[in-house]
Motif scaffolding. Structure first.
Motif, mmCIF file in Angstrom:
data_model
loop_
_atom_site.group_PDB
_atom_site.id
_atom_site.type_symbol
_atom_site.label_atom_id
_atom_site.label_comp_id
_atom_site.label_asym_id
_atom_site.label_seq_id
_atom_site.Cartn_x
_atom_site.Cartn_y
_atom_site.Cartn_z
ATOM 1 N N ALA A 65 54.983 -0.854 19.030
ATOM 2 C CA ALA A 65 53.667 -0.784 18.397
ATOM 3 C C ALA A 65 53.649 -1.448 17.034
ATOM 4 N N ASP A 66 54.786 -1.530 16.357
ATOM 5 C CA ASP A 66 54.849 -2.176 15.043
ATOM 6 C C ASP A 66 54.935 -3.687 15.185
ATOM 7 N N ARG A 67 54.504 -4.381 14.147
ATOM 8 C CA ARG A 67 54.669 -5.832 14.123
ATOM 9 C C ARG A 67 56.151 -6.168 13.985
ATOM 10 N N VAL A 124 48.784 -5.695 22.129
ATOM 11 C CA VAL A 124 49.775 -5.580 21.063
ATOM 12 C C VAL A 124 50.919 -6.560 21.281
ATOM 13 N N ASN A 128 52.196 -9.600 18.823
ATOM 14 C CA ASN A 128 53.576 -9.623 18.336
ATOM 15 C C ASN A 128 54.284 -10.919 18.717
ATOM 16 N N ASP A 370 51.564 -2.439 9.108
ATOM 17 C CA ASP A 370 50.212 -2.970 9.186
ATOM 18 C C ASP A 370 49.284 -2.098 8.340
ATOM 19 N N PRO A 373 46.017 -0.891 11.067
ATOM 20 C CA PRO A 373 46.410 -1.049 12.463
ATOM 21 C C PRO A 373 45.222 -0.903 13.398
ATOM 22 N N ARG A 377 47.143 -0.379 18.712
ATOM 23 C CA ARG A 377 48.484 -0.142 18.146
ATOM 24 C C ARG A 377 48.724 1.350 17.924
ATOM 25 N N GLN A 378 47.739 2.046 17.446
ATOM 26 C CA GLN A 378 47.918 3.471 17.189
ATOM 27 C C GLN A 378 48.112 4.253 18.485
ATOM 28 N N ALA A 381 51.549 3.417 19.739
ATOM 29 C CA ALA A 381 52.580 4.039 18.910
ATOM 30 C C ALA A 381 52.764 5.507 19.266
#
Length: 575
Positions: A65-67, A124, A128, A370, A373, A377-378, A381
């Protein structure tokens, strides 16, 4: 991109054998195990002979989920530059979860975990991948992974998911046929259907590896011979497309060089069988982007003739009138139906997608968390954090997952941690003997990995010492000496006089008045000790730091840290 040919995964244990092995056109090396400034001599010699070396990343976590982390991308780019590689590869997987997006502790999986095949996850992943493409100096290819578990509520098949990814980003694909077989056994997915749905023209190269079955579950071990079923899938793929390269992976339980050579021969035979099947069917395998790029270079002498034919075609269309155009297919539609490539994909394989002929705008750079976000993404995550927490921390199984299969995955992750820690810190199995593995598995059951495997080894040893273990006094003294030597700011000296001198110096330093600490530097963020670099923070005396700061391994100690600090950014993962 150049045609690669037949290759093998380069590993230090078989480096000499790979150098002498006939018929090896190229090799692939795990990127996190290399340092650009200290390349192994074996790889240097291969490069001097003209053998292509491709860095294969395992810890970027493009499906997370993170960049993508900027430092990891920089490290991957440096390795590609140092090796002169035509491309770099990574995985469609997530390897960590938690953190700022979920307001929970960061957890490391230590292994590649599947992403859900949903629209949220695809959105997502595409973003990325674009971030990674913009940061890398060469094209990127991403690999499908093996999975023991399936996400509930998936919206696409694997082939559809990969086609959408290539269509939206122009990324190349690294197809692992062993992983297609793994997903067939573990998830009931048909490899032939997956190949039929894949954008075969986007293939950069192919992985082949072995595994084993236990209790009805296929484990992609990369430590066993390649089975007939995997070679059959390779033959099916070769009957549909001419792969630019095929590579044999072997990560453990290395056989004699002759056995590896026989496996390479079997792989070549499987590819040749696929081409013969295509010839018997009366249709040549579909060309890849590499084939078309090579063909483009042979067409330059036909440009004028082609231009005249185009002029005649346009004149014919004008005579036919507008009514005929109602039933005419557009060029992009014909291209996609013919299997030439996803719409907007780069035809020469640079990894940069174009929209309507215009360059794709650069993605937002990876500069940390981010600040805003997206909802996708949330949601991703939270889902990934819940799954990983259940696997490594014993939290409840998320709704919709198979509890039995998650138990198999959790045990596999713990076993992988034990194996890698034994390689990173081989003194631990020597000190503990047969008690090492059960002790580590008990530790892993309630202690999630929050850093790399080297940190994990220190934490495991410290936990044993706090519990008064091992029971043997001699083994406990050896374990304590091992932990002390690696947990402080500098290795312990083995001579009593040196230890006495250092102890005296510490006593004298404590008597000095403490220097004021600037308000801009807080102890938990001390750049020296809290990042594991082993150097003291410029704003602190290392002997007056508060006692709650955890000890970290010194950068100068070769047995617990590599020479290159970038190599400690990532633990070792399975590929």
């Amino acid at each position: 991109m150049e045609r690669l040919g037949t290759g093998i995964g380069w590993r230090p244990e078989i480096a000499d054998a790979v150098e002498r092995m006939p018929g090896v056109d190229w090799v692939e090396a795990v990127a996190e195990n290399l340092c650009p400034g200290h390349l192994p001599e074996s790889l240097r010699r291969l490069r001097e002979r003209g053998v292509t070396v491709v860095p294969h990343g395992v810890s970027l976590g493009l499906g997370g989920a993170d960049r993508p982390d900027a430092d990891r991308l920089t490290a991957l780019a440096e390795r590609a530059g140092a090796l002169g590689s035509p491309l770099v590869t990574e995985h469609i997987a997530f390897v960590r979860a938690g953190g700022a997006l979920t307001a929970s502790p960061r957890l490391e999986a230590g292994h590649l975990l599947p992403v859900p095949r949903t629209r949220d996850a695809l959105d997502v992943l595409c973003e990325n991948v674009r971030v990674a493409q913009d940061a890398l100096p060469v094209p990127l290819a991403v690999e499908n992974i093996a999975a023991l578990i399936a996400w509930p509520g998936e919206e696409m098949t694997e082939g559809q998911f990969l086609y959408e990814l290539a269509d939206r980003t122009g990324v190349r694909l690294l197809i692992d046929v062993a992983n297609l077989h793994t997903n067939h056994v573990n998830r009931g997915e048909d490899p032939a259907k997956a190949l039929a749905e894949l954008p075969l023209e986007a293939i950069a190269y192919v992985h082949v590896a072995g595994g084993f079955v236990r209790d009805g579950v296929w484990h992609d071990s990369h430590a066993h011979p390649v089975p007939r079923e995997v070679l059959d899938i390779l033959t099916d793929l070769a009957s549909r497309v001419r792969p630019p390269g095929v590579l044999l992976e072997r990560d453990d339980n290395f056989p004699e060089p002759g056995e590896l050579e026989r496996e390479l021969t079997a792989i070549g035979s499987a590819v040749s069988a696929g081409r013969r099947e295509a010839d018997r069917a009366g249709a040549a395998p579909a060309p890849t982007n590499t084939d078309r790029a090579e063909a483009d270079s042979t067409r330059t002498d036909r440009t004028e003739a082609g231009s005249s034919r185009t002029d005649r075609t346009e004149a014919d269309r004008e005579e036919a009138g507008p009514a005929d155009t109602d039933h005419a297919e557009t060029a992009p539609t014909r291209t996609r139906r013919a299997g030439v490539g996803p719409a907007g994909a780069d035809p020469v394989g640079t990894g940069r997608r174009t929209e309507g002929g215009a360059p794709r705008p650069p993605a937002r750079p990876a500069t940390g968390p981010d600040p805003d976000p997206s909802p996708a993404r949330q949601r991703l995550a939270l889902a990934q954090a819940a799954l990983l927490s259940s696997l490594v921390a014993g939290t409840p199984v998320p709704e919709g997952f198979d509890r039995v299969r998650l138990g198999v995955q959790a045990r596999a992750l713990a076993a992988k941690r034990a194996d890698v820690v034994a390689k990173v810190a081989p003194e631990l199995p020597d000190i503990l003997g047969p008690a090492y593995r059960p002790a580590f598995l008990a530790y892993a059951h309630g202690s999630p990995m929050t850093g790399g495997y080297r940190r994990d080894a220190l934490d495991f040893a410290g936990r044993l010492l706090l519990a008064g273990r091992p029971e043997d006094a001699r083994a406990r003294r050896e374990l304590r000496a091992w932990w002390l030597e690696r947990s402080g700011p500098a290795p312990r000296a083995h001579r009593p006089t040196v230890r006495l001198a250092r102890a005296t110096r510490r006593v004298l330093l404590r008597r000095r008045p403490r220097r004021p600490r600037p308000s801009t530097c807080r102890p938990p963020e001390c750049a020296g000790f809290n990042t594991g670099t082993g150097s003291a923070c410029q704003n602190h005396d290392p002997h007056t730091l508060p006692p709650f700061l955890p000890p970290y391994a010194p950068a100068s100690h070769p047995s617990i840290r590599p020479k290159c600090p970038l190599s400690n950014l990532s633990p070792l993962y399975g590929s």
